[in-house]
Design a protein around this motif. Sequence first.
Motif, PDB file in Angstrom:
ATOM      1  N   GLY A  21      -9.030  -9.153   6.501  1.00 25.81           N
ATOM      2  CA  GLY A  21      -8.938 -10.593   6.716  1.00 25.81           C
ATOM      3  C   GLY A  21      -9.868 -11.415   5.848  1.00 25.81           C
ATOM      4  N   LYS A  22      -9.684 -12.715   5.955  1.00 29.92           N
ATOM      5  CA  LYS A  22     -10.506 -13.677   5.217  1.00 29.92           C
ATOM      6  C   LYS A  22     -11.602 -14.187   6.135  1.00 29.92           C
ATOM      7  N   LYS A  23     -12.671 -14.680   5.520  1.00 31.35           N
ATOM      8  CA  LYS A  23     -13.748 -15.260   6.328  1.00 31.35           C
ATOM      9  C   LYS A  23     -13.299 -16.597   6.900  1.00 31.35           C
ATOM     10  N   SER A  24     -13.603 -16.801   8.153  1.00 27.25           N
ATOM     11  CA  SER A  24     -13.391 -18.076   8.823  1.00 27.25           C
ATOM     12  C   SER A  24     -14.756 -18.645   9.182  1.00 27.25           C
ATOM     13  N   MET A  25     -14.788 -19.894   9.586  1.00 24.83           N
ATOM     14  CA  MET A  25     -16.064 -20.551   9.880  1.00 24.83           C
ATOM     15  C   MET A  25     -15.924 -21.416  11.136  1.00 24.83           C
ATOM     16  N   ILE A  26     -16.985 -21.446  11.908  1.00 24.14           N
ATOM     17  CA  ILE A  26     -17.081 -22.358  13.050  1.00 24.14           C
ATOM     18  C   ILE A  26     -18.243 -23.297  12.765  1.00 24.14           C
ATOM     19  N   THR A  27     -18.004 -24.599  12.928  1.00 20.31           N
ATOM     20  CA  THR A  27     -19.078 -25.583  12.804  1.00 20.31           C
ATOM     21  C   THR A  27     -19.145 -26.413  14.083  1.00 20.31           C
ATOM     22  N   VAL A  28     -20.345 -26.781  14.448  1.00 20.86           N
ATOM     23  CA  VAL A  28     -20.576 -27.692  15.578  1.00 20.86           C
ATOM     24  C   VAL A  28     -21.495 -28.788  15.060  1.00 20.86           C
ATOM     25  N   LYS A  29     -21.106 -30.041  15.289  1.00 24.93           N
ATOM     26  CA  LYS A  29     -21.885 -31.171  14.793  1.00 24.93           C
ATOM     27  C   LYS A  29     -22.248 -32.117  15.929  1.00 24.93           C
ATOM     28  N   ASN A  30     -23.484 -32.590  15.907  1.00 22.05           N
ATOM     29  CA  ASN A  30     -23.948 -33.593  16.861  1.00 22.05           C
ATOM     30  C   ASN A  30     -23.573 -34.969  16.311  1.00 22.05           C
ATOM     31  N   GLU A  31     -22.587 -35.608  16.937  1.00 19.10           N
ATOM     32  CA  GLU A  31     -22.178 -36.951  16.534  1.00 19.10           C
ATOM     33  C   GLU A  31     -22.406 -37.965  17.662  1.00 19.10           C
ATOM     34  N   PHE A  32     -23.467 -37.749  18.455  1.00 19.95           N
ATOM     35  CA  PHE A  32     -23.826 -38.740  19.458  1.00 19.95           C
ATOM     36  C   PHE A  32     -24.250 -40.018  18.745  1.00 19.95           C
ATOM     37  N   SER A  33     -24.166 -41.134  19.436  1.00 18.16           N
ATOM     38  CA  SER A  33     -24.542 -42.402  18.808  1.00 18.16           C
ATOM     39  C   SER A  33     -26.037 -42.394  18.496  1.00 18.16           C
ATOM     40  N   PRO A  34     -26.424 -42.990  17.376  1.00 19.77           N
ATOM     41  CA  PRO A  34     -27.846 -43.013  16.991  1.00 19.77           C
ATOM     42  C   PRO A  34     -28.737 -43.658  18.045  1.00 19.77           C
ATOM     43  N   LYS A  35     -28.199 -44.620  18.794  1.00 19.81           N
ATOM     44  CA  LYS A  35     -28.997 -45.272  19.843  1.00 19.81           C
ATOM     45  C   LYS A  35     -29.433 -44.279  20.914  1.00 19.81           C
ATOM     46  N   SER A  36     -28.610 -43.289  21.179  1.00 17.23           N
ATOM     47  CA  SER A  36     -28.894 -42.359  22.273  1.00 17.23           C
ATOM     48  C   SER A  36     -30.053 -41.407  21.967  1.00 17.23           C
ATOM     49  N   ARG A  37     -30.236 -41.077  20.699  1.00 13.85           N
ATOM     50  CA  ARG A  37     -31.275 -40.137  20.270  1.00 13.85           C
ATOM     51  C   ARG A  37     -31.184 -38.794  20.989  1.00 13.85           C
ATOM     52  N   LEU A  38     -29.974 -38.390  21.385  1.00 16.81           N
ATOM     53  CA  LEU A  38     -29.794 -37.157  22.147  1.00 16.81           C
ATOM     54  C   LEU A  38     -29.716 -35.932  21.244  1.00 16.81           C
ATOM     55  N   VAL A  39     -30.409 -34.894  21.649  1.00 18.49           N
ATOM     56  CA  VAL A  39     -30.352 -33.608  20.957  1.00 18.49           C
ATOM     57  C   VAL A  39     -29.268 -32.773  21.638  1.00 18.49           C
ATOM     58  N   LEU A  40     -28.538 -32.017  20.828  1.00 10.38           N
ATOM     59  CA  LEU A  40     -27.479 -31.149  21.333  1.00 10.38           C
ATOM     60  C   LEU A  40     -27.960 -29.703  21.266  1.00 10.38           C
ATOM     61  N   LYS A  41     -27.936 -29.029  22.401  1.00  9.02           N
ATOM     62  CA  LYS A  41     -28.282 -27.605  22.458  1.00  9.02           C
ATOM     63  C   LYS A  41     -26.974 -26.823  22.377  1.00  9.02           C
ATOM     64  N   VAL A  42     -26.868 -25.886  21.418  1.00  8.38           N
ATOM     65  CA  VAL A  42     -25.633 -25.140  21.189  1.00  8.38           C
ATOM     66  C   VAL A  42     -25.935 -23.646  21.241  1.00  8.38           C
ATOM     67  N   HIS A  43     -25.096 -22.914  21.957  1.00  8.70           N
ATOM     68  CA  HIS A  43     -25.211 -21.453  22.006  1.00  8.70           C
ATOM     69  C   HIS A  43     -23.813 -20.862  21.856  1.00  8.70           C
ATOM     70  N   CYS A  44     -23.547 -20.210  20.715  1.00  3.97           N
ATOM     71  CA  CYS A  44     -22.247 -19.599  20.447  1.00  3.97           C
ATOM     72  C   CYS A  44     -22.396 -18.080  20.400  1.00  3.97           C
ATOM     73  N   LYS A  45     -21.361 -17.393  20.878  1.00  4.11           N
ATOM     74  CA  LYS A  45     -21.401 -15.936  20.872  1.00  4.11           C
ATOM     75  C   LYS A  45     -19.997 -15.363  21.007  1.00  4.11           C
ATOM     76  N   SER A  46     -19.889 -14.075  20.730  1.00  3.47           N
ATOM     77  CA  SER A  46     -18.669 -13.317  20.948  1.00  3.47           C
ATOM     78  C   SER A  46     -19.041 -12.076  21.738  1.00  3.47           C
ATOM     79  N   LYS A  47     -18.089 -11.202  21.915  1.00  5.44           N
ATOM     80  CA  LYS A  47     -18.375  -9.952  22.623  1.00  5.44           C
ATOM     81  C   LYS A  47     -19.433  -9.137  21.880  1.00  5.44           C
TER      82      LYS A  47
END
Length: 126
Positions: A21-47
């Motif tokens: 197979g070919k390489k695939s990619m997963i991306t996660v982006k924090n697009e919260f509004s700048p006013k919120s100043r919120l940090v996004l905690k991300v945890h991705c995994k497979s088996k």
Amino acid sequence: MKNVSIFLIVFGLCMIGDVYGKKSMITVKNEFSPKSRLVLKVHCKSKNDDIGIKYLEIGEIMSFSFKTNFWGTTEFWCDIYKGPDYKRFRGFTAYQAKGLFVKDGSSYNWLARDDGIYFHKNLLPT
């Protein structure tokens, strides 16, 4: 001789899973509004793989690449938490293979915004 042949067939099938197979990619982006100043905690995994916990400031992107295994059983899921207390939680399947002999090569893009999680997919250049 028969045992050697069986060994080579089984060994070959196991190796196909690592190079198929070919390489695939997963991306996660924090697009919260700048006013919120919120940090996004991300945890991705497979088996078999744990990508680890990442903390994304507004505008930051986390990404990782992978290959779908020969059997088409590759699946990644992600949990995201909204800061600052990280009590607001959402889990989702970020990628799931669609069966045997999958050769993907796409980018699976997840965007966390104030009003929800958005997804779009596009092919990666070869």
